[in-house]
Design an enzyme around this catalytic site. Structure first.
Site, PDB file in Angstrom:
ATOM      1  N   GLU A  52      -5.139   0.335   1.805  1.00  0.00           N
ATOM      2  CA  GLU A  52      -5.659  -1.037   1.731  1.00  0.00           C
ATOM      3  C   GLU A  52      -7.082  -1.029   1.164  1.00  0.00           C
ATOM      4  OE1 GLU A  52      -4.014  -3.625   2.240  1.00  0.00           O
ATOM      5  OE2 GLU A  52      -2.299  -3.005   3.434  1.00  0.00           O
ATOM      6  N   SER A 111       0.825  -1.214   0.000  1.00  0.00           N
ATOM      7  CA  SER A 111       0.000   0.000   0.000  1.00  0.00           C
ATOM      8  C   SER A 111       0.857   1.261   0.000  1.00  0.00           C
ATOM      9  CB  SER A 111      -0.962   0.004   1.184  1.00  0.00           C
ATOM     10  OG  SER A 111      -0.247  -0.063   2.400  1.00  0.00           O
ATOM     11  N   HIS A 112       2.162   1.149   0.255  1.00  0.00           N
ATOM     12  CA  HIS A 112       3.024   2.337   0.216  1.00  0.00           C
ATOM     13  C   HIS A 112       4.200   2.158  -0.738  1.00  0.00           C
ATOM     14  CE1 HIS A 112       0.496   3.174   3.607  1.00  0.00           C
ATOM     15  NE2 HIS A 112       0.730   4.427   3.350  1.00  0.00           N
TER      16      HIS A 112
HETATM   17  P1  NDP Z   1      -1.149  -3.182   9.771  1.00  0.00           P
HETATM   18  O1  NDP Z   1      -2.428  -3.367  10.506  1.00  0.00           O
HETATM   19  O2  NDP Z   1      -0.918  -3.935   8.536  1.00  0.00           O
HETATM   20  O3  NDP Z   1       0.065  -3.505  10.762  1.00  0.00           O
HETATM   21  C1  NDP Z   1       0.217  -2.774  11.947  1.00  0.00           C
HETATM   22  C2  NDP Z   1       1.396  -3.270  12.742  1.00  0.00           C
HETATM   23  O4  NDP Z   1       1.028  -4.528  13.331  1.00  0.00           O
HETATM   24  C3  NDP Z   1       2.640  -3.530  11.893  1.00  0.00           C
HETATM   25  O5  NDP Z   1       3.756  -3.087  12.590  1.00  0.00           O
HETATM   26  C4  NDP Z   1       2.624  -5.051  11.716  1.00  0.00           C
HETATM   27  O6  NDP Z   1       3.942  -5.604  11.579  1.00  0.00           O
HETATM   28  C5  NDP Z   1       2.011  -5.503  13.019  1.00  0.00           C
HETATM   29  N1  NDP Z   1       1.348  -6.793  12.922  1.00  0.00           N
HETATM   30  C6  NDP Z   1       0.430  -7.185  12.016  1.00  0.00           C
HETATM   31  N2  NDP Z   1       0.058  -8.443  12.229  1.00  0.00           N
HETATM   32  C7  NDP Z   1       0.771  -8.880  13.309  1.00  0.00           C
HETATM   33  C8  NDP Z   1       0.847 -10.113  14.017  1.00  0.00           C
HETATM   34  N3  NDP Z   1       0.133 -11.169  13.646  1.00  0.00           N
HETATM   35  N4  NDP Z   1       1.675 -10.204  15.072  1.00  0.00           N
HETATM   36  C9  NDP Z   1       2.437  -9.143  15.438  1.00  0.00           C
HETATM   37  N5  NDP Z   1       2.416  -7.947  14.803  1.00  0.00           N
HETATM   38  C10 NDP Z   1       1.590  -7.819  13.753  1.00  0.00           C
HETATM   39  O7  NDP Z   1      -0.899  -1.598   9.490  1.00  0.00           O
HETATM   40  P2  NDP Z   1      -1.950  -0.499   9.029  1.00  0.00           P
HETATM   41  O8  NDP Z   1      -2.820  -1.100   7.993  1.00  0.00           O
HETATM   42  O9  NDP Z   1      -2.595   0.117  10.216  1.00  0.00           O
HETATM   43  O10 NDP Z   1      -0.977   0.590   8.358  1.00  0.00           O
HETATM   44  C11 NDP Z   1      -0.316   0.264   7.159  1.00  0.00           C
HETATM   45  C12 NDP Z   1       0.693   1.337   6.815  1.00  0.00           C
HETATM   46  O11 NDP Z   1       0.051   2.514   6.376  1.00  0.00           O
HETATM   47  C13 NDP Z   1       1.631   1.766   7.919  1.00  0.00           C
HETATM   48  O12 NDP Z   1       2.944   1.584   7.433  1.00  0.00           O
HETATM   49  C14 NDP Z   1       1.356   3.245   8.104  1.00  0.00           C
HETATM   50  O13 NDP Z   1       2.510   4.034   8.420  1.00  0.00           O
HETATM   51  C15 NDP Z   1       0.847   3.633   6.745  1.00  0.00           C
HETATM   52  N6  NDP Z   1       0.013   4.819   6.755  1.00  0.00           N
HETATM   53  C16 NDP Z   1       0.553   6.012   6.280  1.00  0.00           C
HETATM   54  C17 NDP Z   1      -0.207   7.164   6.261  1.00  0.00           C
HETATM   55  C18 NDP Z   1       0.369   8.456   5.788  1.00  0.00           C
HETATM   56  O14 NDP Z   1      -0.350   9.449   5.738  1.00  0.00           O
HETATM   57  N7  NDP Z   1       1.623   8.544   5.465  1.00  0.00           N
HETATM   58  C19 NDP Z   1      -1.603   7.164   6.701  1.00  0.00           C
HETATM   59  C20 NDP Z   1      -2.034   5.883   7.235  1.00  0.00           C
HETATM   60  C21 NDP Z   1      -1.257   4.758   7.228  1.00  0.00           C
HETATM   61  P3  NDP Z   1       4.447  -6.161  10.143  1.00  0.00           P
HETATM   62  O15 NDP Z   1       4.761  -4.953   9.314  1.00  0.00           O
HETATM   63  O16 NDP Z   1       5.630  -6.999  10.455  1.00  0.00           O
HETATM   64  O17 NDP Z   1       3.306  -6.974   9.585  1.00  0.00           O
END
Ligand code: NDP
Length: 415
Positions: free
Chosen positions: A256, A95-96
């Protein structure tokens, strides 16, 4: 405006034929780990119904660089944004990754972002670095203020990097992981255009998707590579990287939802409401309505905090102020101008210089991981990082064609 018209024409001209295939990346990656390790969101990873294009990471870097340069972004900013995008693809954060390039380019071409701008760094106080991003993208602004903030954190035990007038369109782990590799604890907060309703009770878009990220050093990690050194062998050779989590305060990241819209998937329950405030699983209705914070009132409180830290504290506009009221279709893919606050803490200072604080923290990680079915946040990314330099990545062919077309165009022809 002409730039926007060009982009729309380009998109139409490269609309692609649909066929059925399984995402090759999933096939490759699922050989050793459950697919949930690799997918940005498991709900988006069913059958992919578009033609795919396989790319090496060097090709990812090259098409990204060409598209940004051709759209008028200066070399320093192009290198920083290209690094953020390439590392997102390397780590399986679709997504990024390249998905964002058209938004970056559109922002440059329609004048939302001035590609010629260089950030201005101000030594604002013993522990505070302020960066005026000049309306430019966040990655070069972060890089501009980073070293001064690091040295202040080491001198004073804590510092903050306050960025205003910036356009953040990337994942936040990029900045906190790199700071954790400097043996600092890092917390980052970013607001955005308003997409998320206050809960319970709210129907209007108030908050951004307001991500925050946390980076914590671990023993025996590689040093932070320079920009563009995403293929540094030390990264794939290390047993693990720093502990990092990075999450939106929305129940589902907007990127997403857009991927679900693109790929024809429905949304999980509880991530969005339609224009009338009714729950919806339709990506179209969700993008036109409002997203929901995770965890009801608790997520709302986090979103509120991020809004105050990232915008209130840095002197930037709130997400509701950044929203483009003329566009309530939800189709606006352009990034908006807002702020970012990064807090850096030197754990050697806070732990009283105690030897072995890192080893002590390792015992907690070991305790968690003893239980089957657990993993630490960031392990999915680090596992991807070992594979994609060898296996490459896949993106929809339509996306590839669009990015290549952006790179082929000369900016003077477009404007
Ligand atoms: P996710 O829900 O995909 O993941 C959130 C965190 O939870 C991650 O660090 C992920 O680690 C961890 N995680 C997920 N599943 C597990 C698991 N089973 N056990 C342990 N840890 C887990 O993230 P979001 O969808 O909330 O966000 C996605 C991205 O969007 C982020 O990088 C965020 O910075 C970006 N974003 C940017 C914005 C902007 O304006 N620039 C605005 C909104 C979001 P892992 O990566 O290892 O899966």
């Amino acid at each position: 405006m002409l730039g926007r018209a060009y982009l729309q024409r380009t998109r139409r001209s490269i609309t692609i034929i649909v066929s059925s295939s399984i995402d090759r990346q999933q096939q490759v990656l699922s050989s050793n780990f459950p697919s949930s390790y690799y997918s940005t969101t498991s709900s988006t990873m069913d059958k992919v119904v578009t033609k795919q294009k396989h790319l090496t990471l060097n090709e990812v870097e090259r098409i990204c660089q060409r598209a940004l340069s051709a759209s008028g972004l200066n070399d320093i900013a192009t290198a920083a944004v290209t690094d953020a995008v390439t590392t997102a693809e390397r780590d399986g954060c679709k997504s990024h990754g390249l998905f964002r390039i058209s938004g970056y380019c559109e922002a440059l071409l329609n004048g939302t972002v001035d590609g010629t701008i260089h950030p201005k760094v101000k030594d604002a106080a013993p522990s505070v670095v302020r960066v005026d991003a000049g309306g430019g993208f966040a990655p070069p602004a972060i890089l501009a203020g980073r070293n001064l903030a690091i040295s202040k954190a080491r001198t004073n035990g804590i510092s903050c990097l306050s960025i205003h007038n910036s356009v953040h369109y990337a994942a936040l782990w990029w900045e906190v992981e790199s700071l954790a590799r400097e043996n600092l604890v890092a917390l980052a907060f970013v607001n955005s255009r308003s997409f998320v309703a206050h809960q319970p009770g709210g129907k209007r878009k108030i908050y951004g998707t307001n991500p925050m990220a946390f980076g914590f050093p671990r023993a025996a990690t590689a040093p932070a590579p320079a920009v563009g050194q995403w293929s540094d062998a030390a990264l794939s050779d290390e047993i693990h990287g720093p502990l990092v989590w990075d999450q939106a305060s929305a129940a589902m990241a907007r990127g997403e939802i857009q991927l679900c819209q693109r790929d024809g998937h429905t949304l999980p329950e509880g991530v969005a409401i339609d224009r009338d405030g009714s729950p919806t699983t339709s990506p179209d209705a969700a993008l036109a309505g409002a997203q929901l914070p995770f965890g009801g009132h608790k997520g709302s409180a986090i979103a509120l905090m991020v809004e105050l830290l990232a915008a209130g504290l840095t002197g930037s506009q709130f997400s509701y102020e950044a929203a483009d009221d003329s566009d309530d279709s939800g189709a606006n893919n352009s990034p908006s101008n807002h702020g970012e606050l990064i807090i850096l803490i030197d754990p050697v200072v806070t732990s009283g210089g105690c030897d072995g604080y890192l080893q002590h923290c390792e015992t907690l990680f070991e305790r968690i991981l003893e239980e089957e079915g657990t993993r630490l946040p960031s392990m999915r990314r680090y596992a991807n990082r070992r594979k994609t330099p060898l296996e490459g990545i896949t993106i929809p062919l339509s996306l590839y064609d669009e990015i290549v077309a952006l790179g082929d165009a000369r900016r003077d022809d477009i404007l």
